[in-house]
Write a protein that holds these residues in place. Sequence first.
Motif, mmCIF file in Angstrom:
data_model
loop_
_atom_site.group_PDB
_atom_site.id
_atom_site.type_symbol
_atom_site.label_atom_id
_atom_site.label_comp_id
_atom_site.label_asym_id
_atom_site.label_seq_id
_atom_site.Cartn_x
_atom_site.Cartn_y
_atom_site.Cartn_z
ATOM 1 N N ARG A 172 0.933 -1.502 0.082
ATOM 2 C CA ARG A 172 -0.059 -0.203 -0.083
ATOM 3 C C ARG A 172 0.677 1.326 0.154
ATOM 4 O O ARG A 172 0.735 2.149 -0.486
ATOM 5 C CB ARG A 172 -0.391 -0.513 1.203
ATOM 6 C CG ARG A 172 -2.013 -1.068 0.885
ATOM 7 C CD ARG A 172 -3.481 -0.897 1.838
ATOM 8 N NE ARG A 172 -2.629 -1.824 3.016
ATOM 9 C CZ ARG A 172 -2.153 -2.710 4.276
ATOM 10 N NH1 ARG A 172 -2.599 -3.041 3.350
ATOM 11 N NH2 ARG A 172 -1.770 -2.710 5.062
ATOM 12 N N SER A 173 2.307 1.335 1.276
ATOM 13 C CA SER A 173 2.730 2.265 0.473
ATOM 14 C C SER A 173 3.341 2.994 -0.533
ATOM 15 O O SER A 173 4.574 3.053 -0.672
ATOM 16 C CB SER A 173 4.315 2.067 2.089
ATOM 17 O OG SER A 173 3.214 2.243 3.230
ATOM 18 N N LEU A 174 3.733 1.256 -1.231
ATOM 19 C CA LEU A 174 4.412 1.583 -2.547
ATOM 20 C C LEU A 174 3.661 2.407 -3.690
ATOM 21 O O LEU A 174 4.304 2.387 -4.695
ATOM 22 C CB LEU A 174 5.156 0.250 -2.530
ATOM 23 C CG LEU A 174 6.495 -0.111 -2.201
ATOM 24 C CD1 LEU A 174 6.765 -1.700 -2.493
ATOM 25 C CD2 LEU A 174 7.528 1.148 -1.699
ATOM 26 N N SER A 175 2.365 1.632 -3.349
ATOM 27 C CA SER A 175 1.625 2.152 -4.182
ATOM 28 C C SER A 175 1.406 3.593 -4.542
ATOM 29 O O SER A 175 1.209 4.345 -5.656
ATOM 30 C CB SER A 175 0.469 1.176 -3.807
ATOM 31 O OG SER A 175 -0.067 0.454 -4.461
ATOM 32 N N GLN A 176 1.203 4.220 -2.958
ATOM 33 C CA GLN A 176 0.699 5.561 -2.754
ATOM 34 C C GLN A 176 2.231 6.752 -3.986
ATOM 35 O O GLN A 176 1.768 7.396 -3.904
ATOM 36 C CB GLN A 176 0.834 6.059 -1.512
ATOM 37 C CG GLN A 176 0.073 5.674 -1.201
ATOM 38 C CD GLN A 176 0.028 6.409 0.420
ATOM 39 O OE1 GLN A 176 0.959 6.267 1.178
ATOM 40 N NE2 GLN A 176 -1.132 5.649 1.200
ATOM 41 N N ILE A 177 3.860 6.000 -3.651
ATOM 42 C CA ILE A 177 4.825 6.329 -4.336
ATOM 43 C C ILE A 177 4.892 6.421 -5.778
ATOM 44 O O ILE A 177 5.288 7.024 -5.860
ATOM 45 C CB ILE A 177 6.005 5.422 -3.558
ATOM 46 C CG1 ILE A 177 6.424 6.131 -2.727
ATOM 47 C CG2 ILE A 177 7.335 6.106 -4.654
ATOM 48 C CD1 ILE A 177 7.718 5.225 -1.802
ATOM 49 N N VAL A 178 4.580 5.532 -6.432
ATOM 50 C CA VAL A 178 4.158 4.969 -7.549
ATOM 51 C C VAL A 178 2.962 5.321 -8.020
ATOM 52 O O VAL A 178 3.114 5.377 -9.715
ATOM 53 C CB VAL A 178 4.698 3.354 -8.347
ATOM 54 C CG1 VAL A 178 6.609 3.096 -7.714
ATOM 55 C CG2 VAL A 178 3.693 2.619 -8.185
ATOM 56 N N ARG A 179 1.761 5.706 -7.162
ATOM 57 C CA ARG A 179 0.705 6.035 -8.322
ATOM 58 C C ARG A 179 0.722 5.600 -8.869
ATOM 59 O O ARG A 179 0.196 5.634 -9.847
ATOM 60 C CB ARG A 179 0.828 7.481 -8.876
ATOM 61 C CG ARG A 179 1.102 8.815 -7.916
ATOM 62 C CD ARG A 179 1.369 10.162 -8.746
ATOM 63 N NE ARG A 179 1.701 11.721 -8.144
ATOM 64 C CZ ARG A 179 2.648 11.355 -7.610
ATOM 65 N NH1 ARG A 179 3.563 10.907 -7.560
ATOM 66 N NH2 ARG A 179 3.387 12.526 -7.240
ATOM 67 N N ASP A 180 0.828 4.017 -8.686
ATOM 68 C CA ASP A 180 0.017 3.175 -8.991
ATOM 69 C C ASP A 180 -0.589 1.581 -8.069
ATOM 70 O O ASP A 180 -0.235 1.736 -7.025
ATOM 71 C CB ASP A 180 0.672 2.424 -10.478
ATOM 72 C CG ASP A 180 -0.043 2.534 -11.543
ATOM 73 O OD1 ASP A 180 -1.345 1.518 -11.358
ATOM 74 O OD2 ASP A 180 0.259 2.001 -12.798
ATOM 75 N N GLU A 181 -0.928 1.189 -8.572
ATOM 76 C CA GLU A 181 -1.493 -0.409 -8.513
ATOM 77 C C GLU A 181 0.096 -0.889 -7.553
ATOM 78 O O GLU A 181 0.312 -2.132 -8.708
ATOM 79 C CB GLU A 181 -2.189 -1.139 -8.056
ATOM 80 C CG GLU A 181 -2.520 -2.111 -7.005
ATOM 81 C CD GLU A 181 -4.631 -2.655 -7.261
ATOM 82 O OE1 GLU A 181 -5.045 -3.255 -6.503
ATOM 83 O OE2 GLU A 181 -4.855 -2.515 -8.222
ATOM 84 N N VAL A 182 0.582 -1.394 -6.899
ATOM 85 C CA VAL A 182 1.618 -2.917 -6.047
ATOM 86 C C VAL A 182 1.265 -3.465 -5.782
ATOM 87 O O VAL A 182 0.649 -3.730 -4.623
ATOM 88 C CB VAL A 182 2.693 -1.647 -5.841
ATOM 89 C CG1 VAL A 182 4.241 -3.110 -5.228
ATOM 90 C CG2 VAL A 182 3.190 -0.948 -5.947
ATOM 91 N N HIS A 183 1.366 -4.830 -6.208
ATOM 92 C CA HIS A 183 1.318 -6.274 -5.437
ATOM 93 C C HIS A 183 2.562 -7.000 -4.716
ATOM 94 O O HIS A 183 3.504 -6.936 -6.096
ATOM 95 C CB HIS A 183 0.524 -6.953 -6.246
ATOM 96 C CG HIS A 183 -0.627 -6.331 -7.064
ATOM 97 N ND1 HIS A 183 -2.443 -6.486 -5.609
ATOM 98 C CD2 HIS A 183 -0.895 -6.018 -8.241
ATOM 99 C CE1 HIS A 183 -3.130 -6.117 -6.544
ATOM 100 N NE2 HIS A 183 -2.913 -6.130 -7.883
ATOM 101 N N LEU A 184 2.695 -7.301 -3.871
ATOM 102 C CA LEU A 184 3.523 -8.127 -3.281
ATOM 103 C C LEU A 184 2.630 -9.290 -2.488
ATOM 104 O O LEU A 184 2.406 -9.235 -2.542
ATOM 105 C CB LEU A 184 4.395 -7.235 -1.953
ATOM 106 C CG LEU A 184 5.418 -6.074 -2.553
ATOM 107 C CD1 LEU A 184 5.360 -5.905 -1.277
ATOM 108 C CD2 LEU A 184 6.715 -6.766 -3.078
#
Length: 204
Positions: free
Chosen positions: A25-37
């Motif tokens: 969720r934090s990485l998604s905010q940085i890249v302004r796109d959905e990140v899945h781990l």
Amino acid sequence: MAELSDLQRDALGELFNLGVGRAARSLSQIVRDEVHLSAPLVSLVRSSTIATDLLGSEFKELSMVSIRFSGPFDAQAILLFPERNALAIVSHMLDPDLLPEEVSEFEQEAMCEIGNIILNACISALADEFGVEFHGDLPMHHFNTPGALPLFDQDDDQVILVLQIHLAIRQERIKGHLLFLLSVSSLNALLTYVDGYLSRLGMQ
């Protein structure tokens, strides 16, 4: 070397998955796109065999971020990606018009930020569930090869809790590892907390 029971392995997977979810969720905010781990796959290996047991041909050149944590048990936490995968992740964090050589200039700073988010999220998940507190140093970035890993003591008094993860961002799937270097005494302390966690759930 101590072995993980199936219950302990599943519990650690669930606990670390909580941290991985927070990090995504934090990485998604940085890249302004959905990140899945992905949910991590947990295993335990000796530090003396880490290069041959874990790191295959795709890990010839490594980009690593490490943080030392101290608390009820001590651990050195490492986020590790093949170098080319690390650059792919960093490129998603930066201006898409940057040239590859410009992206590489920002790799250490960006990887430290990514490592700080993911590693702290995982340790925080343990701290919250165990009701304890950890203190972490500043993240450090390293380049290296599997045959010359200076972070590992290469002795039998150190074991490594390995979490294999996949990071998916903008339809790109990137393989990496989270490593937690533990002394035998720290591993035993961790497993005592895991057993207590299982007991509270009525599973031990």
